[in-house]
Design a protein around this motif. Structure first.
Motif, PDB file in Angstrom:
ATOM      1  N   GLY A 113      -3.526  -3.320  10.486  1.00 39.95           N
ATOM      2  CA  GLY A 113      -4.300  -3.731   9.315  1.00 39.95           C
ATOM      3  C   GLY A 113      -4.210  -5.196   8.964  1.00 39.95           C
ATOM      4  O   GLY A 113      -4.945  -5.681   8.118  1.00 39.95           O
ATOM      5  N   GLY A 114      -3.263  -5.902   9.575  1.00 37.21           N
ATOM      6  CA  GLY A 114      -3.088  -7.317   9.254  1.00 37.21           C
ATOM      7  C   GLY A 114      -2.176  -7.511   8.051  1.00 37.21           C
ATOM      8  O   GLY A 114      -1.464  -6.601   7.632  1.00 37.21           O
ATOM      9  N   VAL A 115      -2.224  -8.692   7.501  1.00 34.97           N
ATOM     10  CA  VAL A 115      -1.354  -9.067   6.385  1.00 34.97           C
ATOM     11  C   VAL A 115      -1.976  -8.606   5.073  1.00 34.97           C
ATOM     12  O   VAL A 115      -3.160  -8.819   4.835  1.00 34.97           O
ATOM     13  CB  VAL A 115      -1.148 -10.597   6.360  1.00 34.97           C
ATOM     14  N   VAL A 116      -1.167  -7.995   4.232  1.00 34.14           N
ATOM     15  CA  VAL A 116      -1.639  -7.531   2.927  1.00 34.14           C
ATOM     16  C   VAL A 116      -1.621  -8.706   1.956  1.00 34.14           C
ATOM     17  O   VAL A 116      -0.674  -9.494   1.938  1.00 34.14           O
ATOM     18  CB  VAL A 116      -0.718  -6.386   2.416  1.00 34.14           C
ATOM     19  N   GLU A 117      -2.689  -8.828   1.169  1.00 37.53           N
ATOM     20  CA  GLU A 117      -2.741  -9.893   0.160  1.00 37.53           C
ATOM     21  C   GLU A 117      -1.710  -9.601  -0.923  1.00 37.53           C
ATOM     22  O   GLU A 117      -1.546  -8.454  -1.343  1.00 37.53           O
ATOM     23  CB  GLU A 117      -4.136  -9.953  -0.480  1.00 37.53           C
ATOM     24  N   GLY A 118      -1.043 -10.632  -1.392  1.00 41.44           N
ATOM     25  CA  GLY A 118      -0.076 -10.452  -2.470  1.00 41.44           C
ATOM     26  C   GLY A 118       1.144 -11.325  -2.259  1.00 41.44           C
ATOM     27  O   GLY A 118       1.150 -12.221  -1.411  1.00 41.44           O
ATOM     28  N   ASP A 119       2.168 -11.026  -3.023  1.00 38.08           N
ATOM     29  CA  ASP A 119       3.370 -11.854  -3.047  1.00 38.08           C
ATOM     30  C   ASP A 119       4.588 -10.968  -2.766  1.00 38.08           C
ATOM     31  O   ASP A 119       4.717  -9.889  -3.361  1.00 38.08           O
ATOM     32  CB  ASP A 119       3.467 -12.495  -4.438  1.00 38.08           C
ATOM     33  N   VAL A 120       5.458 -11.414  -1.870  1.00 38.40           N
ATOM     34  CA  VAL A 120       6.625 -10.616  -1.478  1.00 38.40           C
ATOM     35  C   VAL A 120       7.434 -10.178  -2.697  1.00 38.40           C
ATOM     36  O   VAL A 120       7.754  -9.000  -2.854  1.00 38.40           O
ATOM     37  CB  VAL A 120       7.532 -11.396  -0.496  1.00 38.40           C
ATOM     38  N   SER A 121       7.753 -11.121  -3.581  1.00 36.35           N
ATOM     39  CA  SER A 121       8.616 -10.769  -4.712  1.00 36.35           C
ATOM     40  C   SER A 121       7.929  -9.783  -5.659  1.00 36.35           C
ATOM     41  O   SER A 121       8.582  -8.884  -6.207  1.00 36.35           O
ATOM     42  CB  SER A 121       9.089 -12.019  -5.462  1.00 36.35           C
ATOM     43  N   GLU A 122       6.613  -9.910  -5.819  1.00 37.70           N
ATOM     44  CA  GLU A 122       5.890  -8.945  -6.668  1.00 37.70           C
ATOM     45  C   GLU A 122       5.913  -7.548  -6.053  1.00 37.70           C
ATOM     46  O   GLU A 122       6.088  -6.550  -6.746  1.00 37.70           O
ATOM     47  CB  GLU A 122       4.440  -9.401  -6.886  1.00 37.70           C
ATOM     48  N   PHE A 123       5.746  -7.482  -4.719  1.00 42.09           N
ATOM     49  CA  PHE A 123       5.808  -6.184  -4.049  1.00 42.09           C
ATOM     50  C   PHE A 123       7.196  -5.562  -4.203  1.00 42.09           C
ATOM     51  O   PHE A 123       7.334  -4.361  -4.433  1.00 42.09           O
ATOM     52  CB  PHE A 123       5.466  -6.316  -2.561  1.00 42.09           C
ATOM     53  N   VAL A 124       8.224  -6.392  -4.081  1.00 39.74           N
ATOM     54  CA  VAL A 124       9.593  -5.871  -4.195  1.00 39.74           C
ATOM     55  C   VAL A 124       9.856  -5.368  -5.610  1.00 39.74           C
ATOM     56  O   VAL A 124      10.429  -4.291  -5.806  1.00 39.74           O
ATOM     57  CB  VAL A 124      10.632  -6.936  -3.768  1.00 39.74           C
ATOM     58  N   ARG A 125       9.395  -6.126  -6.605  1.00 39.09           N
ATOM     59  CA  ARG A 125       9.575  -5.675  -7.996  1.00 39.09           C
ATOM     60  C   ARG A 125       8.805  -4.369  -8.248  1.00 39.09           C
ATOM     61  O   ARG A 125       9.300  -3.444  -8.897  1.00 39.09           O
ATOM     62  CB  ARG A 125       9.129  -6.757  -8.979  1.00 39.09           C
ATOM     63  N   ALA A 126       7.585  -4.286  -7.708  1.00 37.83           N
ATOM     64  CA  ALA A 126       6.789  -3.056  -7.859  1.00 37.83           C
ATOM     65  C   ALA A 126       7.499  -1.882  -7.178  1.00 37.83           C
ATOM     66  O   ALA A 126       7.503  -0.756  -7.693  1.00 37.83           O
ATOM     67  CB  ALA A 126       5.394  -3.258  -7.269  1.00 37.83           C
ATOM     68  N   ALA A 127       8.125  -2.145  -6.033  1.00 38.57           N
ATOM     69  CA  ALA A 127       8.862  -1.098  -5.319  1.00 38.57           C
ATOM     70  C   ALA A 127      10.043  -0.609  -6.154  1.00 38.57           C
ATOM     71  O   ALA A 127      10.291   0.601  -6.257  1.00 38.57           O
ATOM     72  CB  ALA A 127       9.354  -1.629  -3.970  1.00 38.57           C
ATOM     73  N   ALA A 128      10.754  -1.550  -6.774  1.00 31.42           N
ATOM     74  CA  ALA A 128      11.900  -1.184  -7.608  1.00 31.42           C
ATOM     75  C   ALA A 128      11.446  -0.331  -8.795  1.00 31.42           C
ATOM     76  O   ALA A 128      12.098   0.666  -9.141  1.00 31.42           O
ATOM     77  CB  ALA A 128      12.625  -2.439  -8.089  1.00 31.42           C
ATOM     78  N   GLU A 129      10.319  -0.703  -9.403  1.00 30.20           N
ATOM     79  CA  GLU A 129       9.793   0.088 -10.525  1.00 30.20           C
ATOM     80  C   GLU A 129       9.384   1.481 -10.066  1.00 30.20           C
ATOM     81  O   GLU A 129       9.625   2.479 -10.759  1.00 30.20           O
ATOM     82  CB  GLU A 129       8.596  -0.627 -11.164  1.00 30.20           C
ATOM     83  N   ALA A 130       8.758   1.559  -8.900  1.00 27.19           N
ATOM     84  CA  ALA A 130       8.341   2.861  -8.364  1.00 27.19           C
ATOM     85  C   ALA A 130       9.575   3.730  -8.083  1.00 27.19           C
ATOM     86  O   ALA A 130       9.571   4.937  -8.361  1.00 27.19           O
ATOM     87  CB  ALA A 130       7.515   2.679  -7.098  1.00 27.19           C
ATOM     88  N   GLU A 131      10.630   3.096  -7.571  1.00 23.22           N
ATOM     89  CA  GLU A 131      11.863   3.855  -7.301  1.00 23.22           C
ATOM     90  C   GLU A 131      12.458   4.379  -8.608  1.00 23.22           C
ATOM     91  O   GLU A 131      12.893   5.530  -8.672  1.00 23.22           O
ATOM     92  CB  GLU A 131      12.887   2.993  -6.555  1.00 23.22           C
ATOM     93  N   GLU A 132      12.447   3.543  -9.642  1.00 19.37           N
ATOM     94  CA  GLU A 132      12.954   3.985 -10.953  1.00 19.37           C
ATOM     95  C   GLU A 132      12.164   5.188 -11.445  1.00 19.37           C
ATOM     96  O   GLU A 132      12.711   6.080 -12.093  1.00 19.37           O
ATOM     97  CB  GLU A 132      12.859   2.855 -11.984  1.00 19.37           C
ATOM     98  N   GLY A 133      10.870   5.222 -11.132  1.00 18.43           N
ATOM     99  CA  GLY A 133      10.026   6.336 -11.539  1.00 18.43           C
ATOM    100  C   GLY A 133      10.028   7.481 -10.529  1.00 18.43           C
ATOM    101  O   GLY A 133       9.183   8.371 -10.604  1.00 18.43           O
TER     102      GLY A 133
END
Length: 193
Positions: A113-133
């Motif tokens: 699929g290639g490179v996903v648009e976005g920011d590494v740190s934002e993805f990591v923070r979103a991942a942490a929030e998803a894990e909390e949920g």
């Protein structure tokens, strides 16, 4: 493409088994620096193999289909169940395997699929929030997206990991750190001292 290129080998069962044999012989204590380094070398070695597949793809030495197949082969070798009598060692190797999961998926995502648009740190923070949920699928998805950015050269700030609660996301991001190191310096980790 020469015949030599066609048979380029990125990772083998034997290579993984050599690491496991070495771990079987060692007294492993994650608090001990040598043990921790051995486990990290095991993790980095697999990440380096993935980085070499990605480099071969980016250099047009192999096509997408072959690259995806190679990444899946490495994944199958590395994520296979490990048989050890020592439960602690099984747990430590399981930690390495867990850290490497997003490395394989990010590589596949990047290839297909290639490179996903976005920011590494934002993805990591979103991942942490998803894990909390307790949404671990979403958490892994965000880490994989971050991984495509890392493969593309965006820096992963390892301080991000220090801010994370210990859990799957911190282990997954640790794997991305190995991938980042492997991409920056894809030298083979020596199996023997």
């Amino acid at each position: 493409m020469t015949d030599d290129d066609a048979v380029e080998t990125f990772y083998t069962d034997e290579r993984w088994q050599n690491w496991l044999d070495r771990l079987a012989e060692e007294e492993l204590d994650p608090e001990n620096e040598d043990s921790a380094r051995l486990l990290l070398n095991l993790q980095d070695d697999a990440a380096i193999a993935v980085a070499k597949v990605l480099a071969a793809f980016d250099d047009d030495r192999i096509d997408e289909e072959r690259a995806v197949e190679e990444v899946r082969d490495i994944r199958d070798i590395v994520l296979a169940d490990v048989e050890f009598d020592d439960e602690d060692k099984v747990m430590l190797i399981d930690g390495v395997q867990t850290s490497l999961v997003p490395v394989f998926y990010a590589a596949e995502e990047y290839l297909v699929g290639g490179v996903v648009e976005g920011d590494v740190s934002e993805f990591v923070r979103a991942a942490a929030e998803a894990e909390e949920g307790d949404d671990l699928d979403a958490a892994l998805g965000y880490v994989v997206q971050a991984g495509t950015r890392v493969i593309d050269g965006e820096a992963l700030d390892i301080e991000l990991v220090e801010d994370l609660e210990y859990g799957l996301v911190s282990e997954w991001v640790n794997g991305l750190d190995s991938l980042q190191s492997a991409i920056e310096d894809p030298e083979v980790v020596e199996e023997e001292d």
